[in-house]
Design a protein around this motif. Structure first.
Motif, PDB file in Angstrom:
ATOM      1  N   GLY A  65      32.817  34.342  37.219  1.00  0.00           N
ATOM      2  CA  GLY A  65      33.413  33.333  36.345  1.00  0.00           C
ATOM      3  C   GLY A  65      34.925  33.185  36.445  1.00  0.00           C
ATOM      4  N   ILE A  66      35.530  32.972  35.294  1.00  0.00           N
ATOM      5  CA  ILE A  66      36.964  32.644  35.238  1.00  0.00           C
ATOM      6  C   ILE A  66      37.812  33.842  35.676  1.00  0.00           C
ATOM      7  N   GLY A  67      37.409  35.044  35.292  1.00  0.00           N
ATOM      8  CA  GLY A  67      38.170  36.246  35.663  1.00  0.00           C
ATOM      9  C   GLY A  67      38.252  36.417  37.169  1.00  0.00           C
ATOM     10  N   LEU A  68      37.132  36.201  37.855  1.00  0.00           N
ATOM     11  CA  LEU A  68      37.111  36.313  39.318  1.00  0.00           C
ATOM     12  C   LEU A  68      38.031  35.266  39.935  1.00  0.00           C
ATOM     13  N   GLU A  69      37.967  34.043  39.437  1.00  0.00           N
ATOM     14  CA  GLU A  69      38.817  32.965  39.980  1.00  0.00           C
ATOM     15  C   GLU A  69      40.305  33.297  39.797  1.00  0.00           C
ATOM     16  N   VAL A  70      40.650  33.800  38.620  1.00  0.00           N
ATOM     17  CA  VAL A  70      42.062  34.133  38.355  1.00  0.00           C
ATOM     18  C   VAL A  70      42.506  35.280  39.271  1.00  0.00           C
ATOM     19  N   ALA A  71      41.654  36.284  39.423  1.00  0.00           N
ATOM     20  CA  ALA A  71      42.007  37.427  40.291  1.00  0.00           C
ATOM     21  C   ALA A  71      42.232  36.956  41.728  1.00  0.00           C
ATOM     22  N   GLN A  72      41.371  36.062  42.201  1.00  0.00           N
ATOM     23  CA  GLN A  72      41.519  35.563  43.575  1.00  0.00           C
ATOM     24  C   GLN A  72      42.791  34.735  43.734  1.00  0.00           C
ATOM     25  N   LEU A  73      43.092  33.907  42.726  1.00  0.00           N
ATOM     26  CA  LEU A  73      44.316  33.096  42.792  1.00  0.00           C
ATOM     27  C   LEU A  73      45.555  33.979  42.835  1.00  0.00           C
ATOM     28  N   LEU A  74      45.574  34.992  41.968  1.00  0.00           N
ATOM     29  CA  LEU A  74      46.737  35.892  41.928  1.00  0.00           C
ATOM     30  C   LEU A  74      46.891  36.607  43.275  1.00  0.00           C
ATOM     31  N   LYS A  75      45.770  37.061  43.818  1.00  0.00           N
ATOM     32  CA  LYS A  75      45.807  37.744  45.121  1.00  0.00           C
ATOM     33  C   LYS A  75      46.369  36.798  46.187  1.00  0.00           C
ATOM     34  N   GLY A  76      45.900  35.547  46.143  1.00  0.00           N
ATOM     35  CA  GLY A  76      46.372  34.543  47.099  1.00  0.00           C
ATOM     36  C   GLY A  76      47.853  34.251  46.964  1.00  0.00           C
ATOM     37  N   GLU A  77      48.393  34.455  45.764  1.00  0.00           N
ATOM     38  CA  GLU A  77      49.831  34.217  45.532  1.00  0.00           C
ATOM     39  C   GLU A  77      50.660  35.452  45.862  1.00  0.00           C
ATOM     40  N   GLY A  78      50.000  36.503  46.351  1.00  0.00           N
ATOM     41  CA  GLY A  78      50.749  37.682  46.798  1.00  0.00           C
ATOM     42  C   GLY A  78      50.850  38.808  45.779  1.00  0.00           C
ATOM     43  N   TRP A  79      50.159  38.657  44.647  1.00  0.00           N
ATOM     44  CA  TRP A  79      50.162  39.750  43.673  1.00  0.00           C
ATOM     45  C   TRP A  79      49.313  40.910  44.212  1.00  0.00           C
ATOM     46  N   THR A  80      49.667  42.136  43.845  1.00  0.00           N
ATOM     47  CA  THR A  80      48.763  43.268  44.029  1.00  0.00           C
ATOM     48  C   THR A  80      47.859  43.270  42.807  1.00  0.00           C
ATOM     49  N   VAL A  81      46.544  43.184  43.050  1.00  0.00           N
ATOM     50  CA  VAL A  81      45.617  42.989  41.936  1.00  0.00           C
ATOM     51  C   VAL A  81      44.634  44.157  41.832  1.00  0.00           C
ATOM     52  N   GLY A  82      44.557  44.725  40.657  1.00  0.00           N
ATOM     53  CA  GLY A  82      43.522  45.713  40.353  1.00  0.00           C
ATOM     54  C   GLY A  82      42.482  45.044  39.477  1.00  0.00           C
ATOM     55  N   VAL A  83      41.204  45.218  39.823  1.00  0.00           N
ATOM     56  CA  VAL A  83      40.141  44.511  39.094  1.00  0.00           C
ATOM     57  C   VAL A  83      39.117  45.496  38.551  1.00  0.00           C
ATOM     58  N   ALA A  84      38.423  45.067  37.498  1.00  0.00           N
ATOM     59  CA  ALA A  84      37.384  45.921  36.926  1.00  0.00           C
ATOM     60  C   ALA A  84      36.315  45.085  36.246  1.00  0.00           C
ATOM     61  N   ALA A  85      35.140  45.667  36.158  1.00  0.00           N
ATOM     62  CA  ALA A  85      33.987  45.102  35.446  1.00  0.00           C
ATOM     63  C   ALA A  85      32.895  46.162  35.556  1.00  0.00           C
ATOM     64  N   ARG A  86      31.727  45.882  34.971  1.00  0.00           N
ATOM     65  CA  ARG A  86      30.622  46.843  35.144  1.00  0.00           C
ATOM     66  C   ARG A  86      29.975  46.674  36.511  1.00  0.00           C
ATOM     67  N   ARG A  87      29.827  45.427  36.996  1.00  0.00           N
ATOM     68  CA  ARG A  87      29.180  45.191  38.306  1.00  0.00           C
ATOM     69  C   ARG A  87      30.220  45.366  39.415  1.00  0.00           C
TER      70      ARG A  87
END
Ligand SMILES: NC(=O)c1ccc[n+]([C@@H]2O[C@H](COP(=O)([O-])OP(=O)(O)OC[C@H]3O[C@@H](n4cnc5c(N)ncnc54)[C@H](OP(=O)(O)O)[C@@H]3O)[C@@H](O)[C@H]2O)c1
Length: 233
Positions: free
Chosen positions: A12-34
């Motif tokens: 959903g929205i969290g995945l899209e935001v994480a991908q956008l941030l990564k694409g903009e050059g952010w270092t991204v740490g992600v989490a969820a149960r799956r």
């Protein structure tokens, strides 16, 4: 390089935001149960926001990423529950209330101790009025709205350099609404994520997405209570 943590990034929205941030050059740490859905990201963790040690796990993820400039909270559940099944109500309060408080609180304390940062959360337009078809969802989203407003005042009173963005989308086409019901004015999750990243960059305090939902929520706030409680939603 800026560092972001996104909780609820497996869909959903969290995945899209994480991908956008990564694409903009952010270092991204992600989490969820799956966690198996997080393999696109270098820093991933299996975190259930309802686990008692979820805050500790968040700190460990922040450690692996090397810091946190942005905490983004997308984790949440929501169901229509016209028959008021108890398990649905309590699970929603647990995830959107307790889990939310646990994670946002951990992020706040971390930023208070590390020179500040930005906390952004996805609440919902559902928090702006009590919605009969989804009582616990609507109530927990109102809780989130008020909680972020409170933290913002607290941060100012403590002279902490922490900024806040409360994102309130209308209906978005994600798994959350994949329940066979019809939802009007359905938004595209990628467009919503773009709006969110832009709102974070502009340091907006509250953002209703999109413009049509801004008009609708502005209008329904003005509906008197004696009319609202009789609306057959
Ligand atoms: N879709 C809409 O119409 C809409 C509108 C307004 C606001 N929102 C809000 O937007 C947020 C994201 O929802 P979405 O629409 O993108 O739905 P989604 O695709 O179902 O995403 C929900 C995310 O929350 C995570 N999550 C749920 N329970 C969790 C738990 N106990 N611990 C950790 N993570 C958990 C899920 O990951 P796992 O299941 O892998 O743990 C998933 O990554 C929610 O807060 C929702 O209320 C959605």
């Amino acid at each position: 390089m800026k560092k972001a943590i996104v909780i609820g990034a497996s869909s959903g929205i969290g995945l899209e935001v994480a991908q956008l941030l990564k694409g903009e050059g952010w270092t991204v740490g992600v989490a969820a149960r799956r966690v198996e859905r997080l393999s696109d990201f270098e820093f991933a963790a299996c975190i259930d926001v309802n686990a008692e040690d979820a805050g500790v796990q968040l700190l460990s993820l922040i450690d692996r990423v090397g810091g946190m400039d942005l905490y983004f909270h997308a984790s949440g559940i929501g169901h229509q529950n016209r028959m008021l099944h108890e398990d649905i109500e309590l699970q929603t309060v647990t995830t959107n209330g307790l889990g939310f408080t646990r994670m946002v609180g951990t992020a706040f304390r971390y930023m208070a101790d590390h020179g500040g940062g930005h906390i952004a959360v996805i609440s919902s337009i559902a928090g702006t009025k009590g919605l009969g078809p989804a009582p616990s969802y609507s109530a927990t989203k109102a809780f989130q709205n008020t909680y972020i407003q409170s933290l913002e005042q607290l941060a100012n009173a403590r002279h902490l350099d922490i900024r806040f963005t409360d994102i309130r989308p209308g209906f978005v086409a994600t798994d959350l609404l994949n329940d066979g019901n019809h939802y009007p004015l359905l938004l595209d999750k990628t467009a919503v994520a773009r709006d969110i990243v832009c709102s974070i960059r502009k340091r907006r305090h509250v953002r209703v997405v999109d413009w049509r939902w801004r008009i609708i929520t502005a209008f329904w706030r003005r509906i008197p209570r004696f009319v609202w409680r009789r609306l057959p939603l």
